[in-house]
Design a protein around this motif. Sequence first.
Motif, PDB file in Angstrom:
ATOM      1  N   GLY A  79       0.778  -1.223   0.000  1.00 19.18           N
ATOM      2  CA  GLY A  79       0.000   0.000   0.000  1.00 19.18           C
ATOM      3  C   GLY A  79       0.811   1.276   0.000  1.00 19.18           C
ATOM      4  N   GLN A  80       2.149   1.180  -0.087  1.00 18.46           N
ATOM      5  CA  GLN A  80       3.015   2.348  -0.051  1.00 18.46           C
ATOM      6  C   GLN A  80       3.585   2.636  -1.448  1.00 18.46           C
ATOM      7  N   SER A  81       4.195   3.808  -1.584  1.00 21.36           N
ATOM      8  CA  SER A  81       4.844   4.182  -2.835  1.00 21.36           C
ATOM      9  C   SER A  81       6.122   4.947  -2.539  1.00 21.36           C
ATOM     10  N   VAL A  82       7.042   4.959  -3.505  1.00 20.48           N
ATOM     11  CA  VAL A  82       8.281   5.724  -3.399  1.00 20.48           C
ATOM     12  C   VAL A  82       8.547   6.392  -4.740  1.00 20.48           C
ATOM     13  N   ASP A  83       9.354   7.438  -4.708  1.00 20.36           N
ATOM     14  CA  ASP A  83       9.809   8.093  -5.925  1.00 20.36           C
ATOM     15  C   ASP A  83      11.239   7.663  -6.214  1.00 20.36           C
ATOM     16  N   LEU A  84      11.474   7.168  -7.414  1.00 16.93           N
ATOM     17  CA  LEU A  84      12.803   6.763  -7.850  1.00 16.93           C
ATOM     18  C   LEU A  84      13.352   7.855  -8.756  1.00 16.93           C
ATOM     19  N   SER A  85      14.552   8.377  -8.425  1.00 16.53           N
ATOM     20  CA  SER A  85      15.146   9.483  -9.185  1.00 16.53           C
ATOM     21  C   SER A  85      16.155   8.972 -10.205  1.00 16.53           C
ATOM     22  N   ILE A  86      16.082   9.547 -11.401  1.00 15.42           N
ATOM     23  CA  ILE A  86      17.006   9.221 -12.484  1.00 15.42           C
ATOM     24  C   ILE A  86      17.665  10.516 -12.940  1.00 15.42           C
ATOM     25  N   ASN A  87      18.988  10.524 -13.049  1.00 15.50           N
ATOM     26  CA  ASN A  87      19.725  11.677 -13.557  1.00 15.50           C
ATOM     27  C   ASN A  87      20.115  11.464 -15.011  1.00 15.50           C
ATOM     28  N   PHE A  88      20.137  12.559 -15.760  1.00 11.13           N
ATOM     29  CA  PHE A  88      20.594  12.544 -17.159  1.00 11.13           C
ATOM     30  C   PHE A  88      21.618  13.656 -17.343  1.00 11.13           C
ATOM     31  N   THR A  89      22.842  13.282 -17.774  1.00  8.34           N
ATOM     32  CA  THR A  89      23.923  14.247 -18.006  1.00  8.34           C
ATOM     33  C   THR A  89      24.492  14.010 -19.398  1.00  8.34           C
ATOM     34  N   PRO A  90      24.013  14.741 -20.404  1.00 11.01           N
ATOM     35  CA  PRO A  90      24.520  14.510 -21.762  1.00 11.01           C
ATOM     36  C   PRO A  90      25.970  14.925 -21.899  1.00 11.01           C
ATOM     37  N   ALA A  91      26.741  14.095 -22.582  1.00 12.66           N
ATOM     38  CA  ALA A  91      28.162  14.371 -22.787  1.00 12.66           C
ATOM     39  C   ALA A  91      28.465  14.869 -24.189  1.00 12.66           C
ATOM     40  N   ALA A  92      27.537  14.685 -25.110  1.00 15.05           N
ATOM     41  CA  ALA A  92      27.755  15.099 -26.495  1.00 15.05           C
ATOM     42  C   ALA A  92      26.447  15.620 -27.070  1.00 15.05           C
ATOM     43  N   ALA A  93      26.552  16.363 -28.150  1.00 12.42           N
ATOM     44  CA  ALA A  93      25.372  16.915 -28.822  1.00 12.42           C
ATOM     45  C   ALA A  93      24.738  15.827 -29.681  1.00 12.42           C
ATOM     46  N   GLN A  94      23.894  15.007 -29.057  1.00 14.83           N
ATOM     47  CA  GLN A  94      23.252  13.901 -29.750  1.00 14.83           C
ATOM     48  C   GLN A  94      22.049  13.432 -28.940  1.00 14.83           C
ATOM     49  N   ALA A  95      21.237  12.585 -29.557  1.00 14.53           N
ATOM     50  CA  ALA A  95      20.100  11.989 -28.857  1.00 14.53           C
ATOM     51  C   ALA A  95      20.562  10.738 -28.095  1.00 14.53           C
ATOM     52  N   TYR A  96      20.001  10.532 -26.909  1.00 17.17           N
ATOM     53  CA  TYR A  96      20.342   9.375 -26.080  1.00 17.17           C
ATOM     54  C   TYR A  96      19.070   8.596 -25.748  1.00 17.17           C
ATOM     55  N   GLU A  97      19.226   7.286 -25.653  1.00 21.99           N
ATOM     56  CA  GLU A  97      18.136   6.427 -25.217  1.00 21.99           C
ATOM     57  C   GLU A  97      18.670   5.383 -24.243  1.00 21.99           C
TER      58      GLU A  97
END
Length: 609
Positions: free
Chosen positions: A93-111
Amino acid sequence: MKYFVLIMLCLFTGLNTACGGCDTEAYVVQNPPLLVVGTDLLDFGELPLNFTASRTVQLANAGQQELVFENITIESDEGVFMVLGSELSILGGQSVDLSINFTPAAAQAYEGVLKLVSNSQNKAETLINLKGEGVEEVICGDCDNPPEQACLDDMTLMIYEQDGECVEGICRYVPTYVDCPHGCLEGACLPPFDAGLQLSEPDDAGLAIIDAGVAPEPPFDAGNPPEPIDEDPPTEPSVKVMRMALDEMSTCAVLHGGIGEVACWGRSDTLGDGSLPGEDRNVPGVIPDFKDVHYIAAGAYHMCAIKSDQTLWCWGSNAFGELGDNTTITRREPVQVTALEDPVVSVAGGRMFTCAVTQAMGEQAKVFCWGKGDLGQLGNGLFESSMTPKLVSGLSGADEIREVHIGDSHACVVTDDVKLMCWGINHAAQCLIDAGENHGEPINVLEEYDVVSVGHVALGYHHSCAMVEGNKVLCWGSDGFGQMDDGTPGGALQESPVTPTGLYTQQIQIVQSGGHHSCVLDESHKIACWGFNNYGACGTGDEYLQTAQPYKEIDVPDEMFWRRLYTGKDHTCAIVDGYFAYCWGLNSFGQIGDGTNATQRNRAVPVTW
């Protein structure tokens, strides 16, 4: 998000109702853990390079039993996504928030793909897609204070417009371009020409003179004139790089191109390609079979690199075990530091010692150091050397340790965004507190100075600088070569933080310190340097070679913008538009990389293959 919570509660209530009248044991059996996620896609949008944005995904347990995660991983070739602050279990019955960081290293699309493996009844594996794009031109800033418009060239005006948010409360600005048929000047299109109006000439932005009405004084002490430079430098840049690292006699860089190759030039010890003693190189050479590198750092005589899988690799001199391989054997090719069990997020090198920040999923970061330790450099209180990593003392419980910084024989980390914790040699007050007394464990050096926040840190051999709130720079320590920007050699120790004279009115992006000089990249993408300049490390030209160079801007090649900045002991490098590398300063082993054997370069020259 509120609808997601309502759905989760309905599921939980429904299961509870379906079991009305059951005894406790039956209730548990009929209500196993059930993972419900708030989204199947986290889209970070466009971010400027090296800017970190965080997104959260809500994870809820709609069952009654405890939901346990066996594994939380991110599948991404580039290593630009990172899980932070994860919970390994969720009660019913509980919930949590999971944090994800994104740090682009180059001028491009990432997946990437966030993979959650749990004991949920619906599926053992839950996937959440990740996407984001690194761009050069996007700016993140105050939503009420957009970036100033500027003239991109003589006929084009660049205006920034809001385009969503980088993170909550911080707006994303993207440039639009306006043609100025009558010319562009000082951030505005000029009106149609009026024969009765004579336009004044703009001030020369290349001169960093406090009083524009006074001619600059001649250089203080030209010192010994440089030996004749008998080879012309190349005129066109050809080497594209993402990041650079400068030791005393060599330079290495992560190459642009997306596969994380590393190229090095200069003294043979740190070329990383197996070169024998004396096989120095004045042009870059790629380290064979060594890819997927996204970060690189230099010591005095060694290099270290972090790969996208967050493993650490080092090469070069190893007299005190600074390569972390439990030997003192010089390594002319990269070797992995296998003693670090957790993922490596930052590394820095000094004079025969190395430090790294590691962080396991869901745990606090840790700092380890190894190599020469007689001056307290390893931070464990023992004042002795070690060929294997040792945990730095006194940092447990500290939050948000993202980077470690090293000078010659002292090191610092920023904790909680406000505490600057330093250790090691302190003979010149480079650790600020109790000058003359070395510190074997971290001390909070800015505690007495009402500093609200600490950003980038730049450590020289005997002086230290840090960016604080308002994008201002504070420095302290040795002033023997004008490191405090007073233009006078032989100055007394600076035992309290001061702003270098030339930076009183400047807004700074980053500060970097070399052996006895420092440089800044300001918000208008100009570079200025000060301090020891006998070998041209300040890049201000032949006429300004001197022991204590005052703050002065350097020339920008072909009217481009400086984008990144790096310093070594007596040479400096930077990256301009198009990812092209330029260097200047001492070239005794070819560390400038211009393909010549010139003793030094007193202005920026392009690195060439």
